[in-house]
Design a protein around this motif. Structure first.
Motif, short mmCIF file in Angstrom:
data_model
loop_
_atom_site.label_atom_id
_atom_site.label_comp_id
_atom_site.label_asym_id
_atom_site.label_seq_id
_atom_site.Cartn_x
_atom_site.Cartn_y
_atom_site.Cartn_z
N ALA A 16 -27.36 -43.80 131.41
CA ALA A 16 -27.88 -43.73 132.98
C ALA A 16 -26.58 -44.24 133.84
CB ALA A 16 -29.06 -44.14 133.26
N GLN A 18 -23.42 -44.23 133.10
CA GLN A 18 -22.20 -43.36 132.86
C GLN A 18 -22.66 -42.22 133.92
OE1 GLN A 18 -22.50 -42.68 128.62
NE2 GLN A 18 -20.07 -43.48 128.74
N GLU A 19 -23.71 -41.68 134.09
CA GLU A 19 -23.80 -40.77 135.11
C GLU A 19 -23.60 -41.15 136.54
OE1 GLU A 19 -27.85 -38.39 137.24
OE2 GLU A 19 -28.11 -39.00 135.03
N ASP A 22 -20.09 -41.28 137.04
CA ASP A 22 -19.45 -39.82 137.20
C ASP A 22 -20.01 -39.48 138.44
OD1 ASP A 22 -18.65 -39.72 134.56
OD2 ASP A 22 -20.51 -38.60 133.74
N LYS A 23 -21.01 -39.75 139.22
CA LYS A 23 -21.43 -39.49 140.36
C LYS A 23 -20.68 -40.12 141.63
CE LYS A 23 -24.88 -36.73 139.49
NZ LYS A 23 -25.10 -35.20 139.86
N SER A 29 -16.24 -42.82 133.44
CA SER A 29 -17.59 -43.39 132.71
C SER A 29 -17.40 -43.64 131.03
CB SER A 29 -18.77 -42.27 132.93
OG SER A 29 -18.51 -41.11 132.24
N HIS A 81 -26.07 -45.00 142.48
CA HIS A 81 -25.94 -43.60 142.49
C HIS A 81 -25.93 -43.07 143.93
CE1 HIS A 81 -27.51 -39.41 141.85
NE2 HIS A 81 -27.39 -39.62 140.49
#
Length: 154
Positions: A16, A18-19, A22-23, A29, A81
């Motif tokens: 999660a 890493q997401e 990435d965002k 990530s 995020h």
């Protein structure tokens, strides 16, 4: 949005987070597992915190002790995020870091960021959190991109 819950980062949080990376584009990530490994193994004083909202890992913070400066720590990474930015999640993470360090009777927390216009919101975030601009090194990151260091006494 429910109240953020902040815990020490675990290996289960990696996908999660890493997401999140990435965002946000904070750093690649695929670097995260190796960066986390010493903390997960208990081999360092450095620590990682993960922020959860509704059971989902949506933010991280990474803080290390400064060598040769007892009681001084450096917040190297803070990411939330993008869907939840502006909702005080970053503030909650920074506050958790500060409380952790205060409990250990540490003295100072610093954070470095960019002096470019693209990072104006980041600099404003730290100023609103009680950090003062302590130093600026011209052209540090690249030509025309100053390193701006913020400081807060704990």
């Amino acid at each position: 949005m429910t109240k953020p819950i902040i815990k020490t980062t675990t290996a289960e949080d990696i996908p999660a987070l890493q997401e999140v990376l990435d965002k946000t584009g904070l750093f690649p990530s695929d670097m995260l597992p190796d960066m986390l490994a010493p903390a997960l193994a208990g081999e360092t004083e450095s620590f990682w915190l993960t922020c959860f909202v509704d059971g989902r890992a949506i933010g991280l913070c990474y803080t290390i002790p400064e060598e040769f400066a007892p009681g001084t720590w450096n917040m190297l990474a803070l990411a939330v995020h993008p869907d939840l930015q502006g909702r005080r999640v970053g503030t909650a993470l920074v506050s958790a870091v500060e409380q952790h360090l205060i409990a250990q009777q540490q003295r100072i927390l610093i954070v470095d960021t960019s002096g470019t216009e693209a990072f104006a919101r980041t600099r404003q975030f730290y100023a609103q959190a009680g950090y003062e601009e302590e130093a600026r090194i011209r052209d540090f990151w690249a030509e025309g991109d100053d390193k701006v260091t913020f400081r807060k006494a704990l």
